[in-house]
Design a protein around this motif. Structure first.
Motif, short mmCIF file in Angstrom:
data_model
loop_
_atom_site.label_atom_id
_atom_site.label_comp_id
_atom_site.label_asym_id
_atom_site.label_seq_id
_atom_site.Cartn_x
_atom_site.Cartn_y
_atom_site.Cartn_z
N GLY A 81 0.80 -1.22 0.00
CA GLY A 81 0.00 0.00 0.00
C GLY A 81 0.84 1.27 0.00
O GLY A 81 2.05 1.24 -0.13
N LEU A 82 0.15 2.38 0.18
CA LEU A 82 0.80 3.68 0.07
C LEU A 82 1.70 4.03 1.24
O LEU A 82 2.67 4.74 1.10
CB LEU A 82 -0.28 4.78 -0.03
CG LEU A 82 -0.84 5.07 -1.41
CD1 LEU A 82 -1.87 6.17 -1.31
CD2 LEU A 82 0.27 5.48 -2.37
N GLY A 83 1.36 3.59 2.41
CA GLY A 83 2.08 4.01 3.60
C GLY A 83 1.26 5.02 4.37
O GLY A 83 0.46 4.65 5.20
N SER A 105 -3.66 1.23 4.30
CA SER A 105 -2.85 2.45 4.35
C SER A 105 -3.39 3.42 5.41
O SER A 105 -4.53 3.33 5.83
CB SER A 105 -2.85 3.15 2.98
OG SER A 105 -2.21 2.34 2.02
N ARG A 106 -2.53 4.34 5.80
CA ARG A 106 -2.91 5.37 6.77
C ARG A 106 -3.25 6.65 6.03
O ARG A 106 -2.41 7.24 5.35
CB ARG A 106 -1.78 5.61 7.77
CG ARG A 106 -2.12 6.57 8.89
CD ARG A 106 -0.98 6.70 9.88
NE ARG A 106 -0.69 5.45 10.55
CZ ARG A 106 -1.33 5.05 11.64
NH1 ARG A 106 -2.28 5.79 12.18
NH2 ARG A 106 -1.01 3.90 12.21
N LEU A 212 0.15 -3.24 6.79
CA LEU A 212 1.08 -2.32 7.40
C LEU A 212 1.20 -2.50 8.91
O LEU A 212 2.00 -1.83 9.55
CB LEU A 212 0.67 -0.87 7.11
CG LEU A 212 0.66 -0.48 5.63
CD1 LEU A 212 0.33 0.99 5.50
CD2 LEU A 212 1.99 -0.77 4.99
#
Length: 237
Positions: A81-83, A105-106, A212
């Motif tokens: 994912g994006l992070g 993701s956050r 994550l």
């Protein structure tokens, strides 16, 4: 158009660094808007844009004209994912953009626009730390084409969480979003509850899939207490 608002209480860089650069919009102003959207068939690459102002939902020609955009091949997207993004706008045509890029993701403030062919099937998207959600559906005749929600736990849930927590650090807040809300056929609804401890999450909810999170239990009593803290869950549908 009416907005429905709801509140829930000089050396070459390694490839990994280039990928991180490609997935991080370069914003020269604090007010720039991060925008992601699928370039469409047959390539289905990702367009990653930084815009000086919000762009009308699903207007790709306008985004390409007004924003600084570059293309990221789908095969180069990170599997985890994006992070993290504080604010993010995503235009959605198909499930893969959300499931491959956003799931786990956050994101603090998320604006989703559905630009594909309805209906969008019901499927959960897991997000961390979500505080506000805006949803736009471009489907013709959608009765709830623009909606907005602030995610805040009720006083009762907050009191329950405080009683269960062993320290003053904020809890890990997980939002499960039913992607069927992108169809715009009903008003946004949500409820929040206190969930199990983080290290028991895979046992209690094995199909959730949060790539994550480090959800391993504490190895000893001297480990930080975070792994034994309860989680806060919000379900949006």
């Amino acid at each position: 158009m009416e907005m429905h608002h709801n509140t829930v209480s000089s050396a070459p860089l390694p490839w990994s660094l280039w990928l991180l650069f490609l997935l991080t919009p370069v914003a020269t102003e604090a007010s720039d808007v991060a925008l992601l959207f699928d370039s469409g068939a047959p390539t289905h690459h990702l367009r990653n844009c930084s815009c000086p102002a919000p762009v009308r939902g699903c207007d790709e020609a306008l985004a390409n004209a007004l924003c600084r955009c570059h293309t990221v091949p789908r095969s180069a997207l990170p599997p985890a994912g994006l992070g993290g993004h504080e604010q993010l706008t995503v235009w959605v045509k198909e499930h893969w953009v959300l499931q491959e890029l956003l799931n786990g993701s956050r994101v603090g403030h998320l604006h989703l626009s559905f630009c594909g062919i309805p209906p969008m099937d019901s499927e959960n998207l897991a997000l961390l730390g979500l505080r506000t959600l805006r949803v736009h559906s471009a489907a013709p005749g959608a009765p709830y084409s623009h909606q907005e929600m602030t995610i805040t736990p009720s006083a009762g849930v907050a009191a329950q969480l405080e009683a269960l927590s062993s320290d003053a650090s904020p809890p890990l807040h997980i939002t499960l979003l039913d992607l069927a809300v992108l169809n715009g056929v009903s008003p946004l609804k949500a409820y929040t509850l206190v969930g199990p401890q983080a290290h028991t999450l895979r046992q209690n909810l094995p199909h959730l899939g949060l790539p994550l999170l480090d959800l391993t239990p504490p190895a000893s009593p001297d480990d930080p207490p975070g792994a034994a803290e309860p989680l806060l869950f919000t379900f949006i549908y």
